[in-house]
Design an enzyme around this catalytic site. Structure first.
Site, mmCIF file in Angstrom:
data_model
loop_
_atom_site.group_PDB
_atom_site.id
_atom_site.type_symbol
_atom_site.label_atom_id
_atom_site.label_comp_id
_atom_site.label_asym_id
_atom_site.label_seq_id
_atom_site.Cartn_x
_atom_site.Cartn_y
_atom_site.Cartn_z
ATOM 1 N N ARG A 99 0.822 -1.207 0.000
ATOM 2 C CA ARG A 99 0.000 0.000 0.000
ATOM 3 C C ARG A 99 0.859 1.262 0.000
ATOM 4 N NH1 ARG A 99 -4.286 -1.620 4.831
ATOM 5 N NH2 ARG A 99 -4.575 -3.799 4.183
ATOM 6 N N GLU A 170 -10.833 -1.306 -5.317
ATOM 7 C CA GLU A 170 -11.409 -0.394 -4.327
ATOM 8 C C GLU A 170 -10.461 0.770 -4.073
ATOM 9 O OE1 GLU A 170 -13.440 -0.722 0.093
ATOM 10 O OE2 GLU A 170 -11.411 -1.485 -0.190
#
Length: 487
Positions: A99, A170
């Site tokens: 991430r 997402e």
């Protein structure tokens, strides 16, 4: 960097794409033409967009858990267990290092996980597995895959997962930055997510409809519905400008049935109207997230929270529900806990769906409040940016017109303080610079004051803390049982 709400040209996209693909070894061999051929070969049941469409036609609430582990074998086992338990859509939760684009740390964690045969990462390092591993995962699973992560810069991740046949991604430049990161600027994250959305737009132009889903719950802690809905719609508009056609907008439960149902209805209707107003043709679906906050440690109590979410999702006519497990309070849930959560939600959904016609809940007043507040926020954001949504968003966070409670970002003012009212709905104690009129502010104050009188205590830090833990404690208030009916 002066970012505008304008579709990236193909020249701009491909110039950036070269840099993105070269940022890690697994990106260098990706080809859009080859990816198109692979995606085009997939059956309809592997497409998020098509499964969602079918569910909407049949008024079916789709179930999606969460979960990710480091190794390919472990992730396959996890997803196979989800399918066995009754889940409809598959998540692949991405590890924290990926991430933050720290792929070398992810590589070390993957290597250690393979050696020890135990995941030392909190998710699946998709970039390190690359096209080969991610496509193998997709080919081995019978349901459509979605990447769920939390990355302010998920560009290489988006390239790899879509090329691998994962048909949903997402996140967004707001929802995967402000609630997740401290020092990442909105200029940077919005620009990077414009790339992710333009990638989906290019696939759309090639005849491949991929699903995009902004992250609705934000911090998941007493977020007033108008704030989360406004940001969901703004991220939807930003994605639509880049060519995204299939959008799922989400909302995170606050635990109050009437307010949650009203929020979901408001999100669906306002988004539909606003997309149409600005000329975007969007295939819209809605996502209800079961309670994202503090969970009870006692399993029996945790099941109650799960069931509350399932009840509300059905009554709000959500198209998809993101699930929780009875072990949320203990850390990363096991496969068995996830399967229990899926089965519990599925059973509750069936029971409520079978009697939906006989359940009537009046949400008129709450719906009016949320609609008015959401429109006030979005209109002010556009006005602040002189009509440009990106500039309006950046400036609105700077001056507090947009403000997410309890977010860690230095680009978020953090002046808005939420609290529950006399019935348990989330209201606003401190408005910061939210663009609400006096009528709206007075409504919040009146409802909060009713609780102050009811409990005979001040609306202060202690009350807010008790509200954060109210769902896990099983009660919104400190009051005597005979006082319930007086509300």
């Amino acid at each position: 960097m002066q970012v505008k709400n304008v579709k990236l040209t193909k020249d701009q996209f491909y110039k950036t794409r070269k840099q993105v693909l070269e940022s890690w070894s697994t990106g260098k061999s990706l080809s859009l033409d080859e990816s198109f051929r692979y995606l085009n070969s997939l059956p309809e049941h592997k497409y998020f967009s098509k499964v969602l469409d079918n569910a909407k036609r049949n008024n079916k609430l789709l179930l999606q858990p969460r979960g990710g582990v480091a190794t390919l074998r472990g992730q396959k086992t996890l997803l196979e267990g989800f399918i066995k338990a009754g889940a409809d859509l598959m998540p692949v939760t991405i590890d924290s290092y990926t991430r933050q684009n720290e792929y070398l740390k992810s590589e070390k964690g993957l290597s250690e996980s393979l050696t020890t045969k135990k995941s030392v990462l909190n998710g699946f390092p998709a970039v390190n597995h690359g096209l080969k591993g991610c496509r193998e995962l997709n080919n081995s699973i019978t349901k459509p895959l979605q990447a769920r992560h939390g990355s302010p810069d998920g560009r290489l991740l988006a390239e790899i997962i879509h090329a691998s046949g994962w048909t949903s991604n997402e996140g967004g430049g707001i929802s995967y930055n402000i609630p997740y990161s401290k020092n990442v600027s909105l200029e940077k994250s919005i620009y990077d997510w414009q790339y992710c959305d333009r990638l989906v737009g290019i696939y759309e132009e090639m005849g491949i409809s991929l699903n995009r889903e902004p992250f609705g719950p934000l911090t998941g802690t007493l977020v007033p519905p108008s704030i989360s809905n406004a940001i969901a719609i703004i991220e939807g508009l930003l994605a639509a400008e880049q060519g995204v056609k299939n959008l799922s907008l989400g909302y995170g439960s606050v635990g109050h049935i009437v307010q949650d149902i009203a929020a979901m209805i408001s999100l669906r209707t306002l988004a539909t109207d606003i997309f149409k107003k600005y000329g975007y043709t969007i295939n819209l679906s809605t996502v209800y997230h079961q309670w994202m906050g503090n969970f009870p440690r006692e399993e029996s109590a945790a099941y109650s929270v799960i069931n509350l979410g399932s009840l509300t999702a059905v009554l709000s006519a959500a198209n998809k529900m993101i699930l929780k497990t009875p072990h949320e309070a203990e850390g990363i849930p096991t496969l068995e806990a996830n399967m229990d959560g899926i089965r519990t939600s599925e059973h509750m959904v069936k029971m409520i769906s079978s009697q939906i016609g006989s359940i009537k809940i009046d949400v008129t007043d709450e719906l009016q409040i949320i609609n008015e507040e959401t429109n006030l926020i979005i209109d002010k954001v556009l006005d602040t940016g002189d009509g440009d949504l990106v500039q309006g968003t950046i400036k609105s966070f700077a001056n507090g017109v947009l403000d997410i409670p309890f977010a860690p970002s230095i680009y978020n003012q953090g002046s808005v303080i939420p609290i529950r009212d006399h019935l348990g709905a989330v209201r606003i104690l401190e408005f910061g610079n939210l663009p609400f009129n006096s009528h709206t502010k007075n409504l919040h104050r009146e409802k909060i004051n009713k609780r102050v009188k009811m409990e005979n205590r001040k609306a202060n830090h202690d009350m807010i803390v008790s509200d954060i833990f109210s769902i896990s404690n099983g009660s919104f208030f400190k009051r005597k049982s005979h006082e319930v009916m007086k509300c």
